[in-house]
Structure formats: C-alpha cells, structure tokens
Design a protein around this motif. Structure first.
Motif, PDB file in Angstrom:
ATOM      1  N   GLY A   1      12.187   6.490  40.638  1.00  0.00           N
ATOM      2  CA  GLY A   1      13.581   6.806  40.925  1.00  0.00           C
ATOM      3  C   GLY A   1      14.407   7.196  39.724  1.00  0.00           C
ATOM      4  N   ASN A   2      13.793   7.311  38.538  1.00  0.00           N
ATOM      5  CA  ASN A   2      14.530   7.677  37.332  1.00  0.00           C
ATOM      6  C   ASN A   2      14.852   9.170  37.306  1.00  0.00           C
ATOM      7  OD1 ASN A   2      14.541   5.038  36.305  1.00  0.00           O
ATOM      8  ND2 ASN A   2      12.513   5.310  35.380  1.00  0.00           N
ATOM      9  N   VAL A   3      15.365   9.643  36.196  1.00  0.00           N
ATOM     10  CA  VAL A   3      15.733  11.043  36.049  1.00  0.00           C
ATOM     11  C   VAL A   3      14.482  11.930  36.103  1.00  0.00           C
ATOM     12  CG1 VAL A   3      16.756  12.739  34.479  1.00  0.00           C
ATOM     13  CG2 VAL A   3      17.746  10.447  34.650  1.00  0.00           C
ATOM     14  N   PRO A   4      14.524  13.062  36.817  1.00  0.00           N
ATOM     15  CA  PRO A   4      13.370  13.964  36.882  1.00  0.00           C
ATOM     16  C   PRO A   4      12.996  14.504  35.497  1.00  0.00           C
ATOM     17  CG  PRO A   4      14.984  14.512  38.566  1.00  0.00           C
ATOM     18  CD  PRO A   4      15.633  13.532  37.659  1.00  0.00           C
ATOM     19  N   VAL A   5      11.704  14.511  35.182  1.00  0.00           N
ATOM     20  CA  VAL A   5      11.211  15.011  33.896  1.00  0.00           C
ATOM     21  C   VAL A   5      10.186  16.103  34.160  1.00  0.00           C
ATOM     22  CG1 VAL A   5      10.002  14.431  31.761  1.00  0.00           C
ATOM     23  CG2 VAL A   5      11.593  12.777  32.777  1.00  0.00           C
ATOM     24  N   LYS A   6      10.360  17.239  33.501  1.00  0.00           N
ATOM     25  CA  LYS A   6       9.450  18.370  33.695  1.00  0.00           C
ATOM     26  C   LYS A   6       8.073  18.060  33.138  1.00  0.00           C
ATOM     27  CE  LYS A   6       9.360  23.428  33.239  1.00  0.00           C
ATOM     28  NZ  LYS A   6      10.132  24.611  32.781  1.00  0.00           N
ATOM     29  N   ALA A   7       7.037  18.517  33.831  1.00  0.00           N
ATOM     30  CA  ALA A   7       5.662  18.272  33.399  1.00  0.00           C
ATOM     31  C   ALA A   7       5.387  18.909  32.047  1.00  0.00           C
ATOM     32  CB  ALA A   7       4.680  18.807  34.440  1.00  0.00           C
ATOM     33  N   GLU A   8       4.577  18.229  31.243  1.00  0.00           N
ATOM     34  CA  GLU A   8       4.206  18.729  29.922  1.00  0.00           C
ATOM     35  C   GLU A   8       2.978  19.624  30.030  1.00  0.00           C
ATOM     36  OE1 GLU A   8       3.534  15.284  27.560  1.00  0.00           O
ATOM     37  OE2 GLU A   8       5.557  14.486  27.829  1.00  0.00           O
ATOM     38  N   GLY A   9       2.899  20.643  29.167  1.00  0.00           N
ATOM     39  CA  GLY A   9       1.752  21.536  29.157  1.00  0.00           C
ATOM     40  C   GLY A   9       2.016  22.817  29.922  1.00  0.00           C
ATOM     41  N   ARG A  10       1.016  23.665  29.958  1.00  0.00           N
ATOM     42  CA  ARG A  10       1.133  24.971  30.615  1.00  0.00           C
ATOM     43  C   ARG A  10       1.417  24.797  32.106  1.00  0.00           C
ATOM     44  NH1 ARG A  10      -2.906  28.295  32.683  1.00  0.00           N
ATOM     45  NH2 ARG A  10      -4.503  26.880  31.868  1.00  0.00           N
ATOM     46  N   GLY A  11       2.303  25.633  32.628  1.00  0.00           N
ATOM     47  CA  GLY A  11       2.668  25.540  34.032  1.00  0.00           C
ATOM     48  C   GLY A  11       1.735  26.332  34.935  1.00  0.00           C
ATOM     49  N   LEU A  12       2.136  26.508  36.181  1.00  0.00           N
ATOM     50  CA  LEU A  12       1.332  27.269  37.139  1.00  0.00           C
ATOM     51  C   LEU A  12       1.429  28.761  36.831  1.00  0.00           C
ATOM     52  CD1 LEU A  12       2.223  25.453  40.495  1.00  0.00           C
ATOM     53  CD2 LEU A  12       0.480  24.871  38.788  1.00  0.00           C
ATOM     54  N   LEU A  13       0.413  29.509  37.259  1.00  0.00           N
ATOM     55  CA  LEU A  13       0.374  30.944  37.006  1.00  0.00           C
ATOM     56  C   LEU A  13       1.502  31.654  37.763  1.00  0.00           C
ATOM     57  CD1 LEU A  13      -3.485  31.544  37.323  1.00  0.00           C
ATOM     58  CD2 LEU A  13      -2.157  31.252  35.228  1.00  0.00           C
TER      59      LEU A  13
END
Length: 264
Positions: free
Chosen positions: A71-83
């Motif tokens: 339930g904390n603040v949303p954090v963007k995933a680390e590393g290369r994203g989706l194509l």
C-alpha cells in the motif's frame, strides 16, 4: 454546529494520510489489470518514453511496471522495460509463480506487439513476442535480465515461404509454466553446463536465428553440452568431431543425456 467542524476536518485529513496507494493513483492509462502478489500490487501503465539524457519524451509510448509495496507509494520497476515500436504493444498475460528449489516468487509478463510494415521480417507473422521476468525485492521491482534473456523474444512464427520453420515457444501462461519445469530451466538462474544427446539429425546455426542456418549438422545420438538458452534455442558445445564446435540449434532437438549426468 460550527464548533464540530475542526474535528471533522481532522478526521478527513487523517483519513487521506492513511489511505493506501492504488494503481489508479499513477498518471497514465492502465494497460492491464493490477496483479496482486505476496507483498503488494503490480500496476501496468502506458506512459511516454523519455530520452535517458534529456528526460524529454521521444514521441513513443511504452508499458511500464510499477510496484506498490504493502500500500505504499508506487515505485517504477528497475531495469529495461517492455519492448515498444510504433505502439507500446499489449500484455498477453502477467502472473507470478514460485521458481527453483527456494520457491522464489517471480513475475512473468508475456508481451506482444505488431511490427510496422516497413520493418517487418518477410515470411513472418509480423507479431513480435517477448517474456520479461521480474523479482519483487523488498519494496522494489527489479527486472531479472538473465531469466528474461533465457525466454528471449522473436516473431510468433517464421517461415521459409512454404512452411513454418520457427515458432516462439512462450506465447501463453501454460508455455511459460512448462518452460519453468523444463530440463534447461536451471540456466535461467545460473551457468551450469547441461549434457545433452541429439534426438535425430539436426542442422546447426551460427546464431539463435533461422537465417543463420549452416550446412553443418549433428546426428541422432551425438552428445554435446548446453550452457546457454534463449527463445527456444540452445547453444551447444560439441567436441566429437575433427574440430570442436560452438553453435546453436533448437532445444526441441535435444534430450538430456541422463547417462552423462549420472557420471557428473
């Protein structure tokens, strides 16, 4: 009546502070239903791709993963994203599964996108598939590059103009689950040579691509070692000929060499 207003304001303010974050709090279009995992929620959000240096939009969108830990603040995933290409594509499926002897929870995302006509490979489906693997590390989501490369990416199918010569083997949840239990799954997490035996005559390739086919081949019963896998291709080391070979062939052409494994 008025003397009760301050109390009501305190209640509302306290309520807003205690509210848990949700995927709806993230700016951007939700591209897939939120995924609940052991310690939180994963959100899939379409957003502009930023130039890594200028931090300005480059005119394309991609799907990003965000992790809401308890339930904390949303954090963007680390590393290369989706194509992404002309479009961000779409998520075919996303799910979590326990992997390995330690039953570590991993997140699997099956993604596809249409390649624009000017770039599409002739004699292909025109649809490009990939599987990305992520780990939930405490309050962060991190891409597992080694496991993601194991699954790889390619067109859903390729042909020689007459028949289909290759199919990307991980186009559904069932495909991925079977792969997790495959004899080559250990190479997702560590480099450990696996002894194999050829099922039948199979041509060798310079790289993990049907275009890289050579005239060289191995025959049924030949023994080799596999130490790398991607998109259904196995890199084999063969030392039974005049010169050692390090080439590729489709993993479906191989059986685990149980006899050699016992010797090891």
């Amino acid at each position: 009546m008025t003397k009760h207003w301050p109390f009501m304001s305190i209640v509302f303010i306290s309520g807003s502070v205690c509210a848990e974050s949700t995927c709806a709090d993230i700016h951007g279009r939700q591209s897939y239903l939120p995924l609940s995992i052991k310690n939180g929620t994963i959100c899939f959000v379409q957003e502009p791709v930023l130039d890594p240096k200028a931090r300005a939009p480059i005119g394309a969108d991609a799907i990003s993963l965000y992790y809401i830990y308890n339930g904390n603040v949303p954090v963007k995933a680390e590393g290369r994203g989706l194509l992404y290409e002309d479009t961000p594509g779409e998520i075919v499926d996303a799910f979590s599964s326990s992997v390995g002897r330690d039953h570590q929870e991993k997140i699997f995302v099956i993604h596809s996108m249409e390649i624009r006509e000017s770039l599409v490979e002739p004699n292909s489906s025109g649809k490009f598939y990939s599987v990305s693997v992520f780990d939930a590390m405490e309050n962060a989501l991190q891409r597992d590059e080694h496991a993601s490369n194991w699954f790889g990416a390619d067109y859903s199918w390729l042909s020689d103009g007459q028949r289909v010569t290759y199919k990307f083997p991980y186009q559904s949840r069932n495909d991925v689950r079977q792969a997790i239990d495959s004899p080559f799954a250990s190479l997702m997490s560590r480099e450990q040579p696996i002894p194999v035996r050829l099922k039948s005559k199979s041509y060798l390739f310079e790289g993990p691509n049907v275009k890289d086919k050579t005239r060289k081949y191995l025959v049924g019963g030949d023994r080799a070692i596999v130490d790398k896998v991607t998109a259904g291709w196995c890199q084999v080391h063969y030392s039974g000929g005049a010169k050692p070979l390090e080439m590729w062939l489709m993993c479906s052409a191989l059986d685990i060499d149980a006899q050699e494994k016992k010797i090891d």
